[in-house]
Design an enzyme around this catalytic site. Structure first.
Site, mmCIF file in Angstrom:
data_model
loop_
_atom_site.group_PDB
_atom_site.id
_atom_site.type_symbol
_atom_site.label_atom_id
_atom_site.label_comp_id
_atom_site.label_asym_id
_atom_site.label_seq_id
_atom_site.Cartn_x
_atom_site.Cartn_y
_atom_site.Cartn_z
ATOM 1 N N GLU A 52 0.908 -1.056 0.023
ATOM 2 C CA GLU A 52 0.116 -0.041 0.096
ATOM 3 C C GLU A 52 0.761 1.208 -0.166
ATOM 4 O O GLU A 52 1.777 1.283 0.919
ATOM 5 C CB GLU A 52 -0.855 0.010 1.250
ATOM 6 C CG GLU A 52 -1.937 1.002 1.386
ATOM 7 C CD GLU A 52 -2.600 1.292 2.500
ATOM 8 O OE1 GLU A 52 -2.653 0.195 3.203
ATOM 9 O OE2 GLU A 52 -3.527 2.044 2.604
ATOM 10 N N ARG A 277 5.557 -12.585 9.419
ATOM 11 C CA ARG A 277 5.964 -11.377 9.060
ATOM 12 C C ARG A 277 7.405 -11.194 9.962
ATOM 13 O O ARG A 277 7.398 -12.180 10.853
ATOM 14 C CB ARG A 277 5.394 -10.240 9.229
ATOM 15 C CG ARG A 277 4.788 -10.174 10.833
ATOM 16 C CD ARG A 277 3.820 -9.290 10.973
ATOM 17 N NE ARG A 277 3.906 -7.840 10.387
ATOM 18 C CZ ARG A 277 3.365 -7.429 9.440
ATOM 19 N NH1 ARG A 277 2.234 -7.801 8.903
ATOM 20 N NH2 ARG A 277 3.607 -6.235 9.049
ATOM 21 N N LYS A 287 4.197 0.513 9.964
ATOM 22 C CA LYS A 287 4.291 1.718 9.126
ATOM 23 C C LYS A 287 3.824 2.971 9.747
ATOM 24 O O LYS A 287 4.359 4.093 9.843
ATOM 25 C CB LYS A 287 3.665 1.473 7.829
ATOM 26 C CG LYS A 287 4.253 0.761 6.892
ATOM 27 C CD LYS A 287 3.830 0.871 5.490
ATOM 28 C CE LYS A 287 3.007 -0.038 5.055
ATOM 29 N NZ LYS A 287 2.694 0.171 3.661
HETATM 30 P P1 ATP Z 1 -0.171 -1.747 6.441
HETATM 31 O O1 ATP Z 1 -1.133 -2.818 5.484
HETATM 32 O O2 ATP Z 1 -0.540 -1.629 7.925
HETATM 33 O O3 ATP Z 1 -0.432 -0.360 5.728
HETATM 34 P P2 ATP Z 1 1.804 -3.686 6.034
HETATM 35 O O4 ATP Z 1 3.121 -3.745 6.580
HETATM 36 O O5 ATP Z 1 0.923 -4.707 5.438
HETATM 37 O O6 ATP Z 1 1.122 -2.497 6.513
HETATM 38 P P3 ATP Z 1 1.891 -3.384 3.100
HETATM 39 O O7 ATP Z 1 2.200 -2.204 2.176
HETATM 40 O O8 ATP Z 1 0.383 -3.686 2.731
HETATM 41 O O9 ATP Z 1 2.218 -3.130 4.284
HETATM 42 O O10 ATP Z 1 2.630 -4.566 2.766
HETATM 43 C C1 ATP Z 1 3.045 -4.851 1.364
HETATM 44 C C2 ATP Z 1 3.331 -6.453 1.286
HETATM 45 O O11 ATP Z 1 4.495 -6.503 2.516
HETATM 46 C C3 ATP Z 1 2.208 -7.462 1.892
HETATM 47 O O12 ATP Z 1 2.087 -8.500 1.361
HETATM 48 C C4 ATP Z 1 2.867 -7.523 3.354
HETATM 49 O O13 ATP Z 1 2.396 -8.985 3.674
HETATM 50 C C5 ATP Z 1 4.311 -7.629 3.456
HETATM 51 N N1 ATP Z 1 4.861 -7.229 4.507
HETATM 52 C C6 ATP Z 1 4.499 -6.205 5.275
HETATM 53 N N2 ATP Z 1 5.370 -6.214 6.463
HETATM 54 C C7 ATP Z 1 5.942 -7.259 6.621
HETATM 55 C C8 ATP Z 1 6.935 -7.709 7.638
HETATM 56 N N3 ATP Z 1 7.185 -7.295 8.557
HETATM 57 N N4 ATP Z 1 7.343 -8.974 7.072
HETATM 58 C C9 ATP Z 1 7.334 -9.578 6.088
HETATM 59 N N5 ATP Z 1 6.396 -9.232 5.111
HETATM 60 C C10 ATP Z 1 5.636 -8.046 5.300
HETATM 61 MG MG MG Z 2 -1.125 -4.554 4.336
#
Ligand code: ATP
Ligand code: MG
Length: 576
Positions: A52, A277, A287
């Site tokens: 995102e 994760r 984030k």
């Molecule tokens: P949010 O959805 O709260 O904004 P998010 O950390 O899920 O935060 P995204 O931009 O949706 O951020 O993440 C993009 C991809 O990265 C997703 O497929 C997510 O599963 C993966 N991802 C995010 N944080 C981690 C992490 N700490 N370890 C491994 N993969 C991650």
């Molecule tokens: Mg996300």
């Protein structure tokens, strides 16, 4: 791979037999290999990385990037770059650009397969209409608070919305008017008609669309209704004919809904697979928190070298190679855990140990005068650039009567096992001569040493001992006349506690910030660094790996310490 002049492939030894066993597959690779064996996807492997655009990428994202792009590389498949841009109130073009740059920097590409969920808004809208027509979605007039209240809890079933049984015709009319902008923000939602009694809260008539007047970074003001993540993600995967839709464990109990939407629409059905994760000690990874650190000015920006963002790690001196190595090492599993940040640091040390040119730099200078060395003379001594890499060659470093050494490398009264300089003791100046300390001048007020006097042995040029005598300590130095001043930024963990997110009741994780995470010093570095450019990396002998910061200018050099060496000196007690 054979070079054009190399031996033909036939004459190469057969490596298949005595080689070490292939590395163990992770559970996702096992699934993919199974699918390839059974032909489940017709031999295709097609993944995607779906951030995102509401912040900069962090090291956790790197795990997901290496996994998704890595699977495509390993199995000859494809990995799409797709932005999950369904929340215009938090998303920005700046984030889109930083994310793309970071992924390229990590070493991955997507050819022309750059997609945005917002590209599919019209299709998603049509699918929402299709679900209404099938009696599987309805317009609900409950407020967001009421929706939450009706949803129930993990232990209590939900209650059906009073608007659940509207006719198809009424739903179609209301949904069209939602899109047309007839109702205020938050007044109505479109909801999936699933099961308010489901033990899985996500199945309790999840919201599909909300009314939100916010300018979208790509679609502008074309829409005032936006699809929710759950109604978007699976359908985007379906449109792009993704085979393995890999996400983190929090989405495990969204999977039934992912499957429900796709089955209800009767469209191509990718397989969602969840993995754990990445969590790291001494940092935060959410984030929201990273944004707070930036907006609250606790750090200098998203690329502050203490941040776990890829932009921060890059500025800190992390290489793409070291991050990919780290991601490979930590593996991919199905249970959550926290990885020691030292594993990340070790991956960087390992990479830079192989590649970083060695130089001498004195971080806390103490003057040395070699009383028996001719005044005004400067000679050039040969110094090896990288003992790990003979091809890196050598350079010349100037040596003269007045030098600087590390303040910590002299003790008037040495503790036990202290092998560096102290009165009467002989040490080796790296690539220089053997010198013996004869006396010390001190500041009359503080008692701190100001000048250390030595004599040198001219027969030991290059640090050799022709008579074979033993010298225990070797220290680094710079020549006073030629050394360059440089700002060095010495970084430590951003948080002082291992579990940075953990706080006492009523407290804030900000209390865990490490007040000493940045120490700035003025160092003296050898003159060969005059032409060093931003992003060049070096090992400062005995001090760690350093990278030239983007703030650096000729004549005003700035270095960031990327990571310290495992220093054998660290055990010696601190000077009083
Ligand atoms: P949010 O959805 O709260 O904004 P998010 O950390 O899920 O935060 P995204 O931009 O949706 O951020 O993440 C993009 C991809 O990265 C997703 O497929 C997510 O599963 C993966 N991802 C995010 N944080 C981690 C992490 N700490 N370890 C491994 N993969 C991650
Ligand atoms: Mg996300």
């Amino acid at each position: 791979m054979t070079s054009p002049n190399g031996p033909p492939p036939e004459s190469q030894p057969d490596k298949s037999e005595n080689d070490s066993p292939p590395p163990r597959l992770n559970f996702i690779q096992e699934i993919v290999e199974d699918d390839l064996r059974t032909g489940k996807w017709g031999g295709r492997v097609h993944t995607r990385f779906p951030p995102e655009p509401n912040g900069y990428l962090h090291i956790g994202h790197a795990k997901s990037i290496c996994l998704n792009f890595g699977l495509a590389l390993k199995y000859g498949g494809l990995c799409n770059m797709r932005f999950d841009d369904t929340n215009p109130s938090k998303e920005e073009e700046e984030y889109v650009q930083s994310i793309l740059a970071d992924i390229r920097w990590l070493g991955f590409g997507w050819d022309d397969r750059l997609y945005f969920a917002s590209d599919y808004f019209e299709q998603l809208y049509d699918w929402a209409v299709q679900l209404i027509q099938a009696g599987k979605a309805y317009v609900c007039d409950l407020t967001p608070d009421q929706v939450r209240e009706y949803r129930g809890t993990l232990t209590q079933p939900g209650r059906e919305s009073p608007f659940r049984n509207r006719s198809v015709a009424e739903n179609l009319d209301l949904f069209a008017r939602m899109r047309a902008g007839e109702f205020p923000d938050g007044a109505r939602t479109l909801r999936a008609k699933v099961d308010m009694a489901s033990p899985n809260v996500n199945m309790r008539d999840s919201v599909m669309y909300r009314i939100l007047r916010a300018t979208h970074h790509r679609t502008g003001d074309a829409w005032c209704i936006y699809p929710m993540y759950d109604f978007t993600h699976g359908q985007c995967d379906s449109i792009e004919r993704i085979t393995h839709s890999i996400c983190t464990l929090e989405f495990e109990n969204h999977r039934p809904l992912y499957d429900w939407f796709i089955e209800s629409l009767g469209i191509y059905h990718p397989q969602q697979i969840e993995f754990a994760r990445l969590n790291l000690t001494y940092t935060v990874m959410s984030k929201r928190r990273l944004l707070e650190l930036v907006t609250g000015k606790h750090v200098s920006g998203w690329d502050d070298p203490r941040m776990p963002t890829l932009a921060g790690l890059r500025r800190r001196g992390y290489t793409p190679e070291s991050i990919r190595l780290f991601c490979e090492r930590i593996g991919v599993a199905k249970f959550n855990s926290t990885i020691e940040i030292s594993q990340l640091e070790n991956a960087l040390r390992e990479d830079l140990n192989r590649r970083a040119p060695r130089v001498m730099a004195v971080l806390r200078p103490l003057k040395v005068v070699i009383d028996n060395y001719p005044a005004g003379k400067t000679e050039l001594l040969e110094a090896v650039n990288n003992p790990e890499d003979p091809a890196a060659g050598s350079r010349q470093v100037p040596f003269s009567r007045e030098l600087y050494i590390e303040d910590d490398d002299f003790r008037e009264v040495p503790p036990k096992k202290y092998h560096r300089l102290s009165p009467g003791v002989e040490v080796r100046l790296r690539y220089g001569y053997l010198v013996t300390c004869t006396s010390v001048e001190k500041d009359p007020q503080t008692g701190q040493p100001t000048v250390v006097h030595c004599t040198y042995d001219p027969a030991t040029r290059g640090g050799n001992t022709p008579d074979g005598r033993k010298v225990k300590g070797t220290i680094h130095w710079v020549s006073a006349g030629e050394a360059l001043k440089a700002e060095v930024r010495l970084y430590d963990h951003l948080f002082k506690t291992e579990n940075a997110d953990e706080v006492p009741p009523g407290g804030s994780y900000l209390q865990n910030l490490n007040p000493d995470s940045l120490v700035v010093a003025t160092a003296l570095v050898e003159p060969s660094l005059a032409t060093a450019k931003a992003a060049d990396f070096f090992q400062f002998e005995r001090q760690g790996y350093f990278v030239v910061d983007q703030d650096s200018r000729p004549g005003a050099l700035v270095f960031n310490r990327s990571v310290s060496l495992r220093d054998t000196w660290a055990k010696i007690e601190k000077k009083a």
